[in-house]
Design an enzyme around this catalytic site. Sequence first.
Site, PDB file in Angstrom:
ATOM      1  CG  ASP A  61      -2.504  13.081  26.507  1.00  0.00           C
ATOM      2  OD1 ASP A  61      -3.544  12.412  26.438  1.00  0.00           O
ATOM      3  OD2 ASP A  61      -2.178  13.768  27.499  1.00  0.00           O
TER       4      ASP A  61
HETATM    5  C1  SPV Z   1      -2.293  12.286  32.376  1.00  0.00           C
HETATM    6  O1  SPV Z   1      -1.554  11.579  33.064  1.00  0.00           O
HETATM    7  O2  SPV Z   1      -2.622  11.996  31.218  1.00  0.00           O
HETATM    8  C2  SPV Z   1      -2.839  13.527  32.928  1.00  0.00           C
HETATM    9  C3  SPV Z   1      -2.127  14.178  34.024  1.00  0.00           C
HETATM   10  O3  SPV Z   1      -3.830  14.009  32.440  1.00  0.00           O
HETATM   11  S1  SPV Z   1      -1.114  15.415  33.371  1.00  0.00           S
HETATM   12  O4  SPV Z   1      -0.392  14.891  32.228  1.00  0.00           O
HETATM   13  O5  SPV Z   1      -0.216  15.840  34.454  1.00  0.00           O
HETATM   14  O6  SPV Z   1      -1.978  16.539  32.957  1.00  0.00           O
HETATM   15 MG    MG Z   2      -4.536  12.962  30.767  1.00  0.00          MG
END
Ligand code: SPV
Ligand code: MG
Length: 290
Positions: A61
Amino acid sequence: MDVFLNRIKQGQHIRLLEAHSALSAMIIENTAVVGNNGSKKAFDGIWLSSLTVSTIKGLPDIELVDITTKVNLIQEIKRVSSKPIVVDCDTGGLNQQFSFTVSALAGAGATAIVIEDKVGFKQNSLFDDHHSQVQDTIENFCDKIRIGKSTPTPHPIGIIARIESLVLGKGMDDALERAAAYISAGADGVLIHSKDKSPESVISFAEQFVTAHPGVPLVCVPSKFNSICDEQLFASGFHIVIHANHLLRAAYPAMFNVAVDILTHDRSYEASDKIMSIDKILTLIPGSQC
Ligand code: SPV
Ligand code: MG
């Protein structure tokens, strides 16, 4: 964004659940239960999460999923669901590129996008260690919001400013100062994020935010502080609650366990009661048989 604003004006609240595919969006579209007051309770929209959209592609991510992929996913989801879609846009990229992102996502039919006030190498906010994460300056992030709001789009798209001050240890005053600045720059809503197990800090933020900015949509993502119920968050001043990654987190262990079962028993028979029947999958998507 109007669909949310109208609901909020009528005193209603909004619950979103994460989708990472058309199939997961179908679950959101079709799931409803009877709530405590006897009325139907369903999700009000879909969160297109950067964490789960990256993970489903085997990517970390870190802003690797490009805008075209997100546009295509929105279009796939729109085939199976009419619920509003809110897109996680990470940092929104460089200010110089942001208007292209906004017009592409608005063109695809997103209701709103969320951009977080970080710059440089973006990682997920929920890691314990945040030392390599850099928060944007208020001035630069306000410029990004203004660029987004002045982008011509086929229909109005909301821009929600996500504040990372609590995640990055910058404190409540910084978070509140940023909220005021981002709203002045044109943000349609504010998301206050936290990686605490306790909801205490976001609730304290909400109390002060609601007094300073009545009626401005306030959003939270209870990924870590998930012992609090949505209704309690709504009662504390939040208008929108996002359950940000739960369908993919549910799917992975289910698939893993079946993979183990097949290897362990040398056949799939023992996994039969853990999986959808052949009849069910053949008819799950309408139009499979003429
Ligand atoms: C996502 O869903 O990618 C977010 C929310 O940014 S969190 O992972 O809770 O930060
Ligand atoms: Mg996110």
